[in-house]
Design a protein around this motif. Structure first.
Motif, mmCIF file in Angstrom:
data_model
loop_
_atom_site.group_PDB
_atom_site.id
_atom_site.type_symbol
_atom_site.label_atom_id
_atom_site.label_comp_id
_atom_site.label_asym_id
_atom_site.label_seq_id
_atom_site.Cartn_x
_atom_site.Cartn_y
_atom_site.Cartn_z
ATOM 1 N N LEU A 14 0.821 -1.217 0.000
ATOM 2 C CA LEU A 14 0.000 0.000 0.000
ATOM 3 C C LEU A 14 0.855 1.267 0.000
ATOM 4 O O LEU A 14 0.324 2.370 -0.126
ATOM 5 C CB LEU A 14 -0.938 0.015 1.211
ATOM 6 C CG LEU A 14 -1.984 -1.100 1.278
ATOM 7 C CD1 LEU A 14 -2.825 -0.945 2.530
ATOM 8 C CD2 LEU A 14 -2.865 -1.128 0.035
ATOM 9 N N SER B 225 -9.116 0.037 0.888
ATOM 10 C CA SER B 225 -9.664 0.836 -0.213
ATOM 11 C C SER B 225 -10.078 2.231 0.248
ATOM 12 O O SER B 225 -9.767 3.222 -0.415
ATOM 13 C CB SER B 225 -10.843 0.112 -0.870
ATOM 14 O OG SER B 225 -11.857 -0.157 0.073
ATOM 15 N N ASP B 226 -10.771 2.337 1.382
ATOM 16 C CA ASP B 226 -11.271 3.641 1.829
ATOM 17 C C ASP B 226 -10.161 4.528 2.381
ATOM 18 O O ASP B 226 -10.137 5.736 2.119
ATOM 19 C CB ASP B 226 -12.354 3.475 2.897
ATOM 20 C CG ASP B 226 -13.622 2.833 2.349
ATOM 21 O OD1 ASP B 226 -13.816 2.833 1.115
ATOM 22 O OD2 ASP B 226 -14.416 2.311 3.149
ATOM 23 N N ASP C 17 -6.819 4.109 -0.626
ATOM 24 C CA ASP C 17 -7.117 4.087 -2.065
ATOM 25 C C ASP C 17 -6.580 2.844 -2.764
ATOM 26 O O ASP C 17 -6.169 2.916 -3.926
ATOM 27 C CB ASP C 17 -6.583 5.349 -2.761
ATOM 28 C CG ASP C 17 -7.278 6.612 -2.276
ATOM 29 O OD1 ASP C 17 -8.487 6.548 -1.988
ATOM 30 O OD2 ASP C 17 -6.606 7.648 -2.171
ATOM 31 N N ALA C 18 -6.591 1.728 -2.079
ATOM 32 C CA ALA C 18 -6.133 0.481 -2.695
ATOM 33 C C ALA C 18 -7.145 0.029 -3.743
ATOM 34 O O ALA C 18 -8.354 0.189 -3.565
ATOM 35 C CB ALA C 18 -5.964 -0.601 -1.635
ATOM 36 N N ASP C 19 -6.630 -0.529 -4.828
ATOM 37 C CA ASP C 19 -7.500 -1.072 -5.860
ATOM 38 C C ASP C 19 -7.314 -2.586 -5.930
ATOM 39 O O ASP C 19 -6.545 -3.161 -5.164
ATOM 40 C CB ASP C 19 -7.234 -0.396 -7.209
ATOM 41 C CG ASP C 19 -5.787 -0.552 -7.670
ATOM 42 O OD1 ASP C 19 -5.083 -1.464 -7.174
ATOM 43 O OD2 ASP C 19 -5.363 0.226 -8.532
ATOM 44 N N SER C 20 -8.016 -3.202 -6.853
ATOM 45 C CA SER C 20 -7.960 -4.662 -6.941
ATOM 46 C C SER C 20 -6.558 -5.163 -7.291
ATOM 47 O O SER C 20 -6.170 -6.253 -6.869
ATOM 48 C CB SER C 20 -8.978 -5.178 -7.953
ATOM 49 O OG SER C 20 -8.736 -4.619 -9.228
ATOM 50 N N LEU C 21 -5.798 -4.375 -8.027
ATOM 51 C CA LEU C 21 -4.423 -4.789 -8.352
ATOM 52 C C LEU C 21 -3.562 -4.854 -7.099
ATOM 53 O O LEU C 21 -2.698 -5.729 -6.972
ATOM 54 C CB LEU C 21 -3.803 -3.848 -9.382
ATOM 55 C CG LEU C 21 -4.409 -3.910 -10.781
ATOM 56 C CD1 LEU C 21 -3.759 -2.877 -11.687
ATOM 57 C CD2 LEU C 21 -4.277 -5.300 -11.366
ATOM 58 N N MET C 22 -3.788 -3.945 -6.168
ATOM 59 C CA MET C 22 -3.033 -3.983 -4.907
ATOM 60 C C MET C 22 -3.428 -5.213 -4.085
ATOM 61 O O MET C 22 -2.572 -5.832 -3.456
ATOM 62 C CB MET C 22 -3.253 -2.703 -4.105
ATOM 63 C CG MET C 22 -2.553 -1.510 -4.697
ATOM 64 S SD MET C 22 -2.854 -0.043 -3.694
ATOM 65 C CE MET C 22 -1.631 1.058 -4.366
ATOM 66 N N THR C 23 -4.706 -5.561 -4.109
ATOM 67 C CA THR C 23 -5.153 -6.770 -3.411
ATOM 68 C C THR C 23 -4.463 -7.994 -4.003
ATOM 69 O O THR C 23 -3.973 -8.854 -3.270
ATOM 70 C CB THR C 23 -6.682 -6.923 -3.513
ATOM 71 O OG1 THR C 23 -7.310 -5.774 -2.930
ATOM 72 C CG2 THR C 23 -7.163 -8.172 -2.796
ATOM 73 N N ASP D 281 -9.808 -6.471 2.643
ATOM 74 C CA ASP D 281 -9.816 -5.014 2.656
ATOM 75 C C ASP D 281 -9.353 -4.434 3.989
ATOM 76 O O ASP D 281 -9.395 -3.226 4.188
ATOM 77 C CB ASP D 281 -11.198 -4.458 2.303
ATOM 78 C CG ASP D 281 -11.163 -2.949 2.104
ATOM 79 O OD1 ASP D 281 -10.342 -2.481 1.282
ATOM 80 O OD2 ASP D 281 -11.926 -2.236 2.780
#
Length: 89
Positions: free
Chosen positions: A22, A36-37, A40-46, A70
């Motif tokens: 992150l 995410s909140d 600002d993580a997106d699915s690629l970071m997951t 998350d």
């Protein structure tokens, strides 16, 4: 998540991996942080977090469980569920 215990060592490693992916200071990342909140993580970071679990920790997480990732509590629970840590007898 029910009944999953995680060692302090594994907890620390998970925390470090998540903070690294992150790109936040480990101190900013607390158990209640939403990836995410709050970061600002997106699915690629997951996906990157899961890939690092696999590469660095030897943990394979099924794809259908990635959508739940998350926050640190979920990360710890997934790591505890799939870790190949020796159990004390």
């Amino acid at each position: 998540m029910s009944g999953q215990t995680i060692s302090e060592d594994l907890r620390r490693k998970v925390h470090t991996i998540v903070a690294d992916v992150l790109e936040v200071d480990a101190g900013e990342l607390v158990d209640s942080s939403s990836f995410s909140d709050d970061f600002d993580a997106d699915s690629l970071m997951t996906i990157e977090i899961i890939a690092r679990f696999e590469r660095d920790l030897g943990i394979t997480v099924p794809q259908d469980e990635m959508v739940d990732l998350d926050d640190l509590s979920t990360a710890y629970a997934l790591a505890a569920r799939y870790a190949k840590e020796p159990t004390s007898a």
